[in-house]
Enzyme design. Structure first.
Site, mmCIF file in Angstrom:
data_model
loop_
_atom_site.group_PDB
_atom_site.id
_atom_site.type_symbol
_atom_site.label_atom_id
_atom_site.label_comp_id
_atom_site.label_asym_id
_atom_site.label_seq_id
_atom_site.Cartn_x
_atom_site.Cartn_y
_atom_site.Cartn_z
ATOM 1 N N LYS A 57 0.380 -1.126 0.044
ATOM 2 C CA LYS A 57 -0.211 0.039 0.140
ATOM 3 C C LYS A 57 0.600 1.112 0.285
ATOM 4 O O LYS A 57 0.209 2.602 0.010
ATOM 5 C CB LYS A 57 -1.105 -0.153 1.294
ATOM 6 C CG LYS A 57 -2.538 -0.600 1.312
ATOM 7 C CD LYS A 57 -3.265 -1.142 0.146
ATOM 8 C CE LYS A 57 -4.233 -0.849 0.502
ATOM 9 N NZ LYS A 57 -5.106 -0.391 -0.485
ATOM 10 N N SER A 307 0.163 -9.993 -0.447
ATOM 11 C CA SER A 307 0.488 -8.529 -0.361
ATOM 12 C C SER A 307 0.909 -7.530 0.532
ATOM 13 O O SER A 307 0.433 -6.401 1.211
ATOM 14 C CB SER A 307 -1.258 -8.146 -0.714
ATOM 15 O OG SER A 307 -1.661 -8.848 0.120
#
Length: 404
Positions: A57, A307
């Site tokens: 992110k 992720s």
């Protein structure tokens, strides 16, 4: 009717990569022997769980913030997130000297809250889902003039996330399939842009938690559809509606979107921890979960994106226990037998002789279903897998015990 939106370009992703030089890490790709054996070909893990702030992110957040004007920077920024986007925005804002406020759902994981505050953001709480926190953050932006930083539905964010694909194509040039989790769709959109521009032969697959899967119905309808209710241990991809921009990318560029169950996610986390020595959060493991569960057919070599790695330790304990149970290695059962001295010791010895380790025993006499002089014993045991569990239960029944 299909939503129309301008798609991010490869040029924008390459520009984002230059912007991120010296800010983000080139995360490693690690081979996965269990997945390679299962799929019959090389399988790699792209370790964004080792990225700064613990997830991919920060890539999109930094690109978005770095491109703000001086006047926008003075107004500060506001974001909403269950944790990873929050940390990415907080870290990026700190690096760029921008004041940041982050709205998080009530009940967000404590480590993510602490980390977000540690990067310098002011944390506020609103609602029980990311969607509800997003509404609060947007209201804050309107009230104060702060710039709202969307977690996925912005070209700069998508371009930043797409830099993961540039690294994958350089690190595993022979790759044939890339699989990753998809919540709002920012990461899978960015991956698809870069991969389809540079290697159109490579398949891009998105994975959602079955209990929070907004993309399948949206793709079926040809427009973003909001889920009425959703919930999953994979809080990082618990998004009730795809973004307009990300939907346009996914519908045009992503080859397939599949779903996995909570049990699939638990098994994947357990495998990654036990066999890969990887600490990964539930949302970060769904690509691996899909491969393990066989819900999608893939051509190897495969790269699965891990992720994120921001998992609450208490959730990890629960997930490990659930994963052990799902893998048949943590078995609970009850036995009814005569309530006589020495019977429990005899039964414990018999279970041990079958190679199982007793973790917990519950002793119950007060139950209307029990006959006079009968007791119910509840066991929690560790086994070596489903076959071992079946052998244990069959052995107990053969020995004359009533197993419930």
């Amino acid at each position: 009717m299909t939503v129309s939106a301008d798609l991010v370009t490869l040029t924008e992703i390459e520009a984002a990569r230059k912007l991120l030089a010296g800010v983000t890490r080139l995360t490693p790709v690690e081979p996965s022997r269990p997945l390679t054996a299962k799929l019959g070909g090389p399988t790699w893990l792209k370790c964004e769980n080792l990225q700064r702030a613990g997830s991919f992110k920060v890539r999109g957040a930094y690109v978005r913030l770095a491109r703000l004007s001086d006047e926008e920077r003075r107004r500060g920024v506001v974001a909403a997130s269950a944790g990873n986007h929050a940390q990415g925005v907080a870290l990026a804002a700190g690096l760029l000297g921008i004041a940041s406020t982050v709205y998080m759902p009530v009940g967000a994981p404590l480590p993510k809250i602490a980390a977000t505050k540690g990067y310098g953001a002011t944390v506020e709480f609103a609602g029980s889902t990311v969607d509800e926190a997003l509404v609060a953050a947007q209201e804050f932006a309107e009230r104060t003039g702060a710039v709202f930083i969307h977690p996925f539905d912005h070209p700069d964010v998508i371009a930043g996330q797409g830099t993961v694909a540039l690294e994958i194509l350089e690190q595993v040039p022979e790759v044939k399939t890339v699989i990753t989790g998809a919540g709002g769709g920012g990461l899978v959109s960015g991956l698809a842009v870069a991969i389809k521009a540079l290697r159109p032969d490579v398949r891009v697959i998105g994975v959602q938690a079955a209990d929070a899967a907004a993309f399948p119905p949206s793709l079926a309808k040809g427009r973003p559809v909001r889920l009425g209710a959703f919930g999953t241990i994979a809080d990082g991809i618990a998004v009730g509606r795809p973004g307009d921009i990300t939907f346009a990318h996914v519908s045009k560029l992503v080859d397939e979107v599949v779903t996995v169950t909570e049990e699939d996610i638990s098994r994947a986390l357990l495998m990654l921890l036990e066999r890969g020595k990887m600490v990964v959060e539930p949302a970060g493991s769904v690509g691996v979960a899909a491969l393990l569960a066989g819900v999608v057919q893939v051509e190897t070599p495969v790269v699965a994106v891990l992720s994120g790695g921001n998992i609450d330790p208490m959730l990890m304990v629960r997930v490990i226990e659930h994963g052990l149970a799902a893998a048949g290695r943590y078995l609970t059962f009850t036995v009814r037998c005569g309530d006589r001295p020495g019977h429990l010791a005899k039964l414990l010895t018999y279970i041990a002789e079958q190679g199982a380790n007793v973790v917990d025993v519950a002793h119950r006499r007060q139950d209307s279903r029990l006959q006079l002089g009968e007791v119910e014993l509840g066991f929690s045991v560790e086994t070596r897998g489903s076959e071992h569990s079946d052998r244990l239960l069959n052995a107990l029944r053969t020995a004359g015990y009533t197993v419930v």
